[in-house]
Write a protein that holds these residues in place. Structure first.
Motif, mmCIF file in Angstrom:
data_model
loop_
_atom_site.group_PDB
_atom_site.id
_atom_site.type_symbol
_atom_site.label_atom_id
_atom_site.label_comp_id
_atom_site.label_asym_id
_atom_site.label_seq_id
_atom_site.Cartn_x
_atom_site.Cartn_y
_atom_site.Cartn_z
ATOM 1 N N UNK A 1 0.809 -1.226 0.000
ATOM 2 C CA UNK A 1 0.000 0.000 0.000
ATOM 3 C C UNK A 1 0.834 1.265 0.000
ATOM 4 N N UNK A 2 2.150 1.125 0.203
ATOM 5 C CA UNK A 2 2.976 2.333 0.133
ATOM 6 C C UNK A 2 3.297 2.611 -1.332
ATOM 7 N N UNK A 3 3.241 3.878 -1.703
ATOM 8 C CA UNK A 3 3.470 4.214 -3.115
ATOM 9 C C UNK A 3 4.950 4.157 -3.441
ATOM 10 N N UNK A 4 5.247 3.494 -4.523
ATOM 11 C CA UNK A 4 6.636 3.457 -4.961
ATOM 12 C C UNK A 4 6.732 4.084 -6.349
ATOM 13 N N UNK A 5 7.698 4.982 -6.507
ATOM 14 C CA UNK A 5 7.938 5.528 -7.844
ATOM 15 C C UNK A 5 8.630 4.465 -8.681
ATOM 16 N N UNK A 6 8.656 4.627 -9.997
ATOM 17 C CA UNK A 6 9.194 3.569 -10.846
ATOM 18 C C UNK A 6 10.715 3.484 -10.712
ATOM 19 N N UNK A 7 11.350 4.596 -10.371
ATOM 20 C CA UNK A 7 12.808 4.532 -10.312
ATOM 21 C C UNK A 7 13.356 4.963 -8.949
ATOM 22 N N UNK A 8 12.559 4.778 -7.885
ATOM 23 C CA UNK A 8 12.995 5.270 -6.575
ATOM 24 C C UNK A 8 14.275 4.610 -6.121
ATOM 25 N N UNK A 9 14.422 3.306 -6.358
ATOM 26 C CA UNK A 9 15.633 2.621 -5.917
ATOM 27 C C UNK A 9 16.859 3.254 -6.569
ATOM 28 N N UNK A 10 16.751 3.502 -7.877
ATOM 29 C CA UNK A 10 17.862 4.142 -8.578
ATOM 30 C C UNK A 10 18.207 5.490 -7.948
ATOM 31 N N UNK A 11 17.149 6.243 -7.571
ATOM 32 C CA UNK A 11 17.371 7.559 -6.977
ATOM 33 C C UNK A 11 18.147 7.429 -5.664
ATOM 34 N N UNK A 12 17.737 6.468 -4.815
ATOM 35 C CA UNK A 12 18.423 6.303 -3.524
ATOM 36 C C UNK A 12 19.848 5.817 -3.725
ATOM 37 N N UNK A 13 20.057 4.928 -4.695
ATOM 38 C CA UNK A 13 21.410 4.433 -4.990
ATOM 39 C C UNK A 13 22.296 5.617 -5.410
ATOM 40 N N UNK A 14 21.703 6.462 -6.225
ATOM 41 C CA UNK A 14 22.429 7.637 -6.699
ATOM 42 C C UNK A 14 22.856 8.512 -5.519
ATOM 43 N N UNK A 15 21.912 8.727 -4.569
ATOM 44 C CA UNK A 15 22.221 9.539 -3.382
ATOM 45 C C UNK A 15 23.331 8.902 -2.564
ATOM 46 N N UNK A 16 23.248 7.604 -2.372
ATOM 47 C CA UNK A 16 24.238 6.898 -1.554
ATOM 48 C C UNK A 16 25.633 6.983 -2.191
#
Lengths: 220, 466
Positions: free
Chosen positions: A182-197
């Motif tokens: 039920x939590x909304x996930x964007x299509x590329x959120x993982x990529x975004x967080x990887x980029x930040x890390x």
């Protein structure tokens, strides 16, 4: 990390879910034994918080059924009954730990950390790779001795990768560990967080394995 | 106070003791029998002794006559010789022989020294001569030809002593055996009652939570009904205790869950950084407090009802007023619920005997359940059934009813049937059941044949006409 919460009491369940979410876990909450078994069959949870006093199929029966299926998910049992027999019964049925109601949220969180640490086969409470350390208890991440400021999701993602430095995790696996139902996930959120890390910890700290997913960079 | 109770306890305890009563009765009977036997033996022995001594007198008299017959001339010497065989004055086994010998005309020919001075012409046979100085038993005999008369006498005092001695010898062993007999009786009573002592000892030595049945082998037949009754009582007490323990455990369990929720939400509120999340947690805390409050209220209500044996304030209850008040109260407790409860009670509805507050609580719980466990579009109706002797107040709905396995357990304390998303303590129907028991009625829960559920307060009695 994704956790299954089995609690029939609406008020308590809501509180535990909020408390575990604050600790960075993705929590799926079901209200009875049948739902718990169905959820456990469909997903691979890192841990399960199970109330013993469930309507219909009770907690002990759920636990026995899980273990009979060969499911090794660490289970923390919640019980309102504090007699020795109840505790022993719960542990013997396959629980890894128990808490008696009412309990302290901090204790629940600490026990979850310990449970996950043991399940991951590690002795040290603090995870480290290269010059990066991650302390699940204090939520502190240091890089070369300096404190790093990470968002909750970034922290969860880093923890997921650091638990098994050699494993390659697919994008969907990482997504599952970050988001509850039920939590909304964007299509590329993982990529975004990887980029930040990568920006915060160094570009080669996380490797992309083409076609498979992500892995920590090799130790130096 | 305590001392008084103790002494009051011990004083009649001997009277009530089976052992002492048995001992008393048996000893009294034995002593009575013994006295009777003793007295009979005594008189019998006395009588026999007297007859023996009479026989002795007769023999002596005849012997003297026979001697006289041929020795008429030597009578003086005869008296002298006889004096040497007279025996001792106080020896009862050889009593002194007192005699007078005379002719047919009454003249005395010879006499012993101490013989009483009586005429020898008296009537033949035995006679008692009673005088103040000395009394005598006397026998007069006469020779066949009437020429001689012989009179023999024995001192009655001596005869009595002899009889007494003989009778005493008969009774003495009886008297000596009496204490032995009583001791034997005492020991047998003690022995016979020993199983009872063992039983009492076993019960006394028990810890209060040991309610295992008493062993019934080695128990005397007479005590078996008592042991059986005690064992049945033990079973009942054990069941009650078990219920109490389960109730306490369940109550703790039911209280712990809202407390755990309160604690967790409090900590979440403190930890979280976002206002929305904190507000939500605080709101949940308020819900939790309300829920714990309701639960505690219901527990207290049940705790107050449980020890009651009768209604606290019995009176005549106007059913129509009761139903209308209860419906209104339920709407107030569930704001936002559609007003879908109807009733068909007329103004001339009879009053029933009962406690108005308790009946109102019972009806309210049923209405509350109906409102919360049926879909919003279902209708709820309060009906009054009158079978002539008793009245039933029924809450009927046309909702989905209750599955049979759930139906069987409704009314159990802390059992919650149906949807776990509906909040409740699981005590409502238990309270109704208890209230109806106090009214001499019962709670009847059934699925209606046409669909829906029916919960009825059955067995309400009409109030006595004023």
């Amino acid at each position: 990390m994704r956790i299954l919460l089995v609690e029939d009491d609406l008020l308590l369940g809501d509180g535990i879910r909020a408390g575990l979410a604050l600790a960075g876990y993705a929590v799926d909450w079901v209200h009875n034994g049948e739902q718990a078994l169905a959820a456990q069959a469909g997903h691979c949870y890192d841990a399960c918080v199970l109330d013993l006093g469930l309507p219909g199929k009770d907690g002990i029966a759920v636990l026995q059924e899980l273990r009979r299926r060969g499911d090794l998910t660490p289970v923390l049992v919640l019980t309102a009954r504090d007699t020795q027999a109840d505790k022993i019964g719960g542990l013997d049925a396959g629980a890894d730990d128990y808490l008696t109601k009412p309990f302290d949220l901090a204790e629940l969180q600490a026990r979850m950390r310990a449970l996950l640490r043991r399940a991951g086969g590690q002795a040290q409470p603090v995870l480290s790779h290269r010059d990066v350390t991650l302390d699940p208890a204090s939520k502190r991440v240091t890089c070369g001795g300096r404190d790093m400021a990470l968002s909750a999701r970034e922290f969860a993602l880093l923890q997921e990768l650091m638990r098994h430095p050699q494993h390659i995790r697919s994008r969907s696996q990482l997504e599952e560990s970050l988001y509850a139902w039920g939590e909304e996930t964007g299509s590329n959120t993982v990529e975004v967080y990887i980029h930040h890390l990568r920006k915060k910890l160094g570009a080669d700290f996380i490797r992309t394995v083409r076609g498979l997913g992500y892995q920590l960079g090799e130790g130096r | 106070m305590r001392e008084a109770a103790t002494t009051a306890n011990t004083a009649p305890s001997r009277l009530r003791s089976l052992r002492w009563r048995l001992l008393g009765a048996v000893c009294a009977a034995v002593l009575l029998l013994w006295l009777l036997t003793g007295w009979l033996s005594y008189t019998q022995a006395q009588h026999e002794a007297e007859e023996l001594m009479d026989g002795n007198l007769a023999q002596t008299g005849r012997l003297l006559l026979a001697i006289l017959h041929d020795n008429e001339d030597d009578l003086r010497e005869l008296a002298g010789r006889l004096a040497t065989v007279r025996g001792a004055a106080h020896d009862i086994y050889e009593p002194p022989l007192e005699f007078q010998i005379g002719r047919g005309d009454g003249t005395i020919l010879a006499r012993s020294e101490n013989a009483p001075h009586l005429p020898v012409l008296g009537v033949a046979g035995y006679s008692d001569i009673l005088r103040t100085d000395a009394s005598w038993r006397v026998l007069n005999v006469m020779s066949d030809d009437g020429r001689f008369r012989v009179q023999v006498a024995q001192s009655i005092a001596l005869r009595d002593r002899a009889a007494l001695e003989v009778a005493g010898q008969t009774v003495l062993p009886l008297a000596l055996l009496a204490p032995v007999l009583i001791l034997l009786i005492y020991l047998s009573v003690l022995r016979a009652l020993r199983p009872l002592d063992r039983l009492a000892g076993e019960v006394t030595a028990r810890s209060p939570d040991n309610l295992a049945a008493l062993p019934d082998q080695d128990v005397p037949t007479e005590a078996l009904p008592l042991v059986d009754a005690i064992n049945r009582l033990f079973q009942r007490v054990a069941r009650t205790l078990d219920n109490e323990r389960r109730f306490t455990a369940d109550a703790a369990h039911e209280l712990r869950t809202p407390l755990a929720a309160l604690k967790v939400h409090t900590q979440v509120a403190r930890l979280c950084r976002e206002d929305v999340q904190r507000d939500h947690a605080l709101q949940q805390i308020e819900c939790g407090v309300d829920r714990a409050t309701r639960l505690v209220e219901q527990l207290l209500r049940l705790a107050r009802l449980d020890p009651l044996n009768s209604l606290p304030t019995p009176g005549a209850v106007d059913l129509r007023g009761l139903v209308e008040d209860a419906i209104e109260a339920v709407y107030q407790a569930n704001p936002g619920a559609p007003r879908r409860i109807t009733h068909a009670l007329q103004t001339d509805t009879p009053a029933v005997a009962g406690d108005p507050d308790l009946l109102q609580i019972a009806l309210r719980n049923l209405l509350d359940n109906a409102l919360r466990y049926t879909p919003p579009q279902a209708s709820i109706e309060v009906k009054l059934d009158d079978d002539g002797s008793a009245l039933s107040l029924a809450v009927c709905d046309d909702g989905p009813g209750v599955p049979p396995d759930t139906l069987a357990r409704l009314g159990e304390r802390f059992f919650r049937g149906g949807d776990s998303s509906v909040e409740g303590s699981g005590l409502g129907l238990a309270i109704v059941t208890r209230i109806m028991a106090l009214h001499g009625g019962r709670l009847a829960l059934t699925n209606r044949p046409q669909g829906g559920f029916r919960a009825a307060l059955c067995g309400l009695r009409r109030a006595a006409a004023r």
